[in-house]
Scaffold this active site. Structure first.
Site, PDB file in Angstrom:
ATOM      1  N   TYR A  54     -26.984  -8.342   8.362  1.00 24.54           N
ATOM      2  CA  TYR A  54     -27.010  -9.364   7.308  1.00 24.54           C
ATOM      3  C   TYR A  54     -28.416  -9.670   6.813  1.00 24.54           C
ATOM      4  O   TYR A  54     -28.711 -10.807   6.425  1.00 24.54           O
ATOM      5  CB  TYR A  54     -26.314 -10.657   7.784  1.00 24.54           C
ATOM      6  CG  TYR A  54     -24.886 -10.438   8.226  1.00 24.54           C
ATOM      7  CD1 TYR A  54     -23.898 -10.085   7.311  1.00 24.54           C
ATOM      8  CD2 TYR A  54     -24.513 -10.559   9.563  1.00 24.54           C
ATOM      9  CE1 TYR A  54     -22.587  -9.862   7.714  1.00 24.54           C
ATOM     10  CE2 TYR A  54     -23.210 -10.338   9.977  1.00 24.54           C
ATOM     11  CZ  TYR A  54     -22.249  -9.994   9.048  1.00 24.54           C
ATOM     12  OH  TYR A  54     -20.962  -9.776   9.456  1.00 24.54           O
ATOM     13  N   PRO A  93     -16.279  -5.485  14.603  1.00 25.20           N
ATOM     14  CA  PRO A  93     -17.630  -5.965  14.911  1.00 25.20           C
ATOM     15  C   PRO A  93     -18.632  -5.534  13.845  1.00 25.20           C
ATOM     16  O   PRO A  93     -18.613  -4.379  13.410  1.00 25.20           O
ATOM     17  CB  PRO A  93     -17.941  -5.280  16.245  1.00 25.20           C
ATOM     18  CG  PRO A  93     -17.088  -4.052  16.256  1.00 25.20           C
ATOM     19  CD  PRO A  93     -15.844  -4.395  15.486  1.00 25.20           C
ATOM     20  N   CYS A 150     -41.335 -17.729  -5.174  1.00 25.13           N
ATOM     21  CA  CYS A 150     -41.697 -19.016  -5.763  1.00 25.13           C
ATOM     22  C   CYS A 150     -40.621 -20.031  -5.444  1.00 25.13           C
ATOM     23  O   CYS A 150     -39.786 -20.355  -6.289  1.00 25.13           O
ATOM     24  CB  CYS A 150     -41.830 -18.868  -7.265  1.00 25.13           C
ATOM     25  SG  CYS A 150     -43.483 -18.423  -7.700  1.00 25.13           S
ATOM     26  N   ARG A 199     -22.147  -7.698  13.172  1.00 22.27           N
ATOM     27  CA  ARG A 199     -23.422  -8.161  13.702  1.00 22.27           C
ATOM     28  C   ARG A 199     -23.767  -7.527  15.054  1.00 22.27           C
ATOM     29  O   ARG A 199     -24.872  -7.044  15.267  1.00 22.27           O
ATOM     30  CB  ARG A 199     -23.336  -9.691  13.866  1.00 22.27           C
ATOM     31  CG  ARG A 199     -24.630 -10.366  14.277  1.00 22.27           C
ATOM     32  CD  ARG A 199     -24.357 -11.815  14.706  1.00 22.27           C
ATOM     33  NE  ARG A 199     -23.561 -12.554  13.761  1.00 22.27           N
ATOM     34  CZ  ARG A 199     -24.040 -13.226  12.716  1.00 22.27           C
ATOM     35  NH1 ARG A 199     -25.331 -13.255  12.495  1.00 22.27           N
ATOM     36  NH2 ARG A 199     -23.228 -13.882  11.907  1.00 22.27           N
TER      37      ARG A 199
HETATM   38  N1  LLP Z   1     -14.289  -9.115   9.674  1.00 20.30           N
HETATM   39  C1  LLP Z   1     -14.267 -10.020   8.691  1.00 20.30           C
HETATM   40  C2  LLP Z   1     -13.037 -10.206   7.944  1.00 20.30           C
HETATM   41  C3  LLP Z   1     -15.408 -10.770   8.394  1.00 20.30           C
HETATM   42  O1  LLP Z   1     -15.350 -11.678   7.433  1.00 20.30           O
HETATM   43  C4  LLP Z   1     -16.593 -10.560   9.132  1.00 20.30           C
HETATM   44  C5  LLP Z   1     -17.805 -11.299   8.829  1.00 20.30           C
HETATM   45  C6  LLP Z   1     -16.577  -9.582  10.135  1.00 20.30           C
HETATM   46  C7  LLP Z   1     -15.409  -8.890  10.393  1.00 20.30           C
HETATM   47  C8  LLP Z   1     -17.788  -9.264  10.977  1.00 20.30           C
HETATM   48  O2  LLP Z   1     -18.176 -10.326  11.755  1.00 20.30           O
HETATM   49  P1  LLP Z   1     -19.396 -10.147  12.787  1.00 20.30           P
HETATM   50  O3  LLP Z   1     -18.931  -9.239  13.894  1.00 20.30           O
HETATM   51  O4  LLP Z   1     -20.513  -9.562  12.037  1.00 20.30           O
HETATM   52  O5  LLP Z   1     -19.682 -11.520  13.231  1.00 20.30           O
HETATM   53  N2  LLP Z   1     -23.917 -13.648   6.487  1.00 20.30           N
HETATM   54  C9  LLP Z   1     -23.633 -14.307   7.741  1.00 20.30           C
HETATM   55  C10 LLP Z   1     -22.461 -13.708   8.442  1.00 20.30           C
HETATM   56  C11 LLP Z   1     -21.221 -13.712   7.603  1.00 20.30           C
HETATM   57  C12 LLP Z   1     -20.071 -13.073   8.315  1.00 20.30           C
HETATM   58  C13 LLP Z   1     -18.972 -12.825   7.355  1.00 20.30           C
HETATM   59  N3  LLP Z   1     -17.860 -12.138   7.872  1.00 20.30           N
HETATM   60  C14 LLP Z   1     -24.876 -14.258   8.611  1.00 20.30           C
HETATM   61  O6  LLP Z   1     -25.898 -13.749   8.169  1.00 20.30           O
HETATM   62  O7  LLP Z   1     -24.872 -14.767   9.732  1.00 20.30           O
END
Ligand code: LLP
Length: 434
Positions: free
Chosen positions: A393, A294, A364, A296
């Site tokens: 993020y 996890p 800009c 986010r």
């Molecule tokens: N594991 C892997 C292999 C991942 O690629 C990611 C996120 C996570 C775990 C964590 O996922 P989460 O629990 O955070 O959903 N920049 C984008 C999000 C990109 C997520 C990339 N990988 C945003 O701002 O929404």
């Protein structure tokens, strides 16, 4: 329950927004803007939810790994260590930051679809616990470098289970056409698994999948987990290899705006675990040690960003803009994904909201916006604007576009603010220039 999407936000007697009991307007005054404010207690609370739910449902060896791409700085790795979580990393930079914080990198998994030879060597010499191998070239490079160093590197193989979690395309990574991993459907998963089993300087411990991010349904995770159990059974039948680890990635959704549902992480983990155990029984495989990643969901709702309003531009019959002293440089998520946020004028929480406007950043670039067509109280220069749920993020995706320094991060622990990351100065901005 808070009237805001962030549980730790309230209103005080001055009509100001507070976070974790601290007045955001005072924080803006004391530390300057743009400012990221994070509630440390909230981060720890979510860590404990994951830890408890995973151990209860998957057994005592189950391990949540904080996906540090969501937020990476020394203090966050210290918190994860204290809460007993592992971490993931995608670069030498993240590994280095964790090491500098004293984080035990044997509890770290190393991700990425293009790890360089330098990354691989650095991670191995640092003692990173697992590599999540994305492709055959990487497997060969790991074998070569592990051989040179004289170690046997533990690896998991990234598998693409082929699940479309119905989320924003740009953050959906479990589909067959993904740039990440090895699809079961095309036979590439099996090909790299067989090769890994025959590669001398690696020890295959199991498999990894990650289906996407900001997902609110449990079903896609269950489907992915069941496909992975089936895959483990299939490989066991064909080779005799019994995977003893399975890493399910991250992806649980976060409530950014009131229209988003509440997602009960603990209940979701229980449901996924029950279904997986069933599936493992059916296929005659022993339940592997489960990891999850996890990102986010651990930090997003613990953070908000404060800005100072610079101008209010009204273009009669067209559009109104409130301009703030940050924007896409510290939060590129609206520009990239049209991400929705709850936004407040922190010093006018009780004022009447009747001003329809867009929030413009200071870069800009016309696309430098944080929101469009939202309704706020009429703002004026000097007001403090708060964008809620920016803990994930944002800082990690911030840039120095237009030579803007990245904001400071102030953490609040037990009602007391402290600087966790200092603001970048003008001097910092020229530090690399020769
Ligand atoms: N594991 C892997 C292999 C991942 O690629 C990611 C996120 C996570 C775990 C964590 O996922 P989460 O629990 O955070 O959903 N920049 C984008 C999000 C990109 C997520 C990339 N990988 C945003 O701002 O929404």
């Amino acid at each position: 329950m808070s009237e805001f999407v962030m549980e730790s936000c309230k209103v005080n007697e001055d009509g100001h927004l507070t976070v974790a009991g601290v007045d955001t307007v005072s924080l803006a005054k004391e530390y300057g803007t743009p400012l990221m404010v994070m509630d440390e207690n909230k981060i720890r609370q979510v860590c404990r939810i994951y830890k408890k739910a995973m151990i209860e449902n998957f057994g005592e060896n189950a391990l949540p790994l904080f996906a540090s791409k969501a937020l990476s700085f020394k203090g966050i790795y210290r918190i994860m260590a204290e809460e007993g979580l592992g971490s993931d990393a995608v670069s030498s930079g993240e590994i280095y930051t964790a090491k500098e914080a004293g984080f035990d990198v044997s509890r770290m998994v190393f991700h990425g679809n293009n790890k360089t030879d330098e990354d691989i060597r650095f991670a191995m010499e640092s003692g990173v616990g697992r590599f999540v191998v994305d492709n055959i070239e990487e497997l060969e490079a790991i074998n070569r470098i592990a051989g040179q160093i004289g170690i046997k590197q533990k690896i998991q193989i990234r598998i693409t289970p082929g699940i479309d979690p119905h989320t924003h395309k740009a953050i959906s990574t479990g589909k067959i056409d993904s740039k990440f991993g090895n699809a079961i459907a095309t036979g590439q998963a099996e090909e790299i698994t067989l090769k890994a089993l025959d590669t001398p300087n690696v020890e295959l411990t199991g498999f990894h999948c990650h289906i996407g991010s900001q997902i609110f349904e449990t079903e896609p995770f269950i489907s992915a987990a069941e496909i992975m159990i089936e895959y483990i059974a299939d490989i066991k039948k064909k080779t005799g290899f019994s995977a003893f680890e399975l890493n399910l990635g991250g992806g649980f959704g976060v409530r950014y705006v009131k229209e988003h549902p509440y997602f009960d992480y603990s209940a979701a983990i229980k449901t996924i675990a029950d279904k997986m155990k069933n599936s493992a029984k059916q296929h005659g495989v022993k339940m592997p040690v489960i990891m999850m990643e996890p990102g986010r969901s651990i930090v997003a709702s613990a953070g908000l960003t404060l800005y100072t309003v610079g101008s209010v531009k009204q273009i009669p019959d067209f559009k109104n803009y409130i301009s703030v002293d940050g924007g896409m440089a510290d939060n590129p998520r609206y520009a990239l994904y049209q991400s929705q946020y709850e936004i407040k004028i922190a010093n006018k929480i009780n004022a009447k909201s009747d001003f329809v406007c867009s929030i413009a950043g200071r870069c800009c670039e016309s696309g430098d916006l944080l929101a469009e067509n939202i309704t706020l109280p009429k703002a004026e220069r000097g007001d403090i604007l708060a964008v809620l749920v920016t803990g994930a993020y944002n800082y990690s995706m911030a840039s120095n576009y237009n030579r803007l320094g990245r904001p400071a991060i102030v953490m609040i622990k037990d009602g007391k603010p402290y600087i966790a990351v200092r603001r970048e100065t003008l001097k910092d901005l020229v530090a690399y220039d020769m």
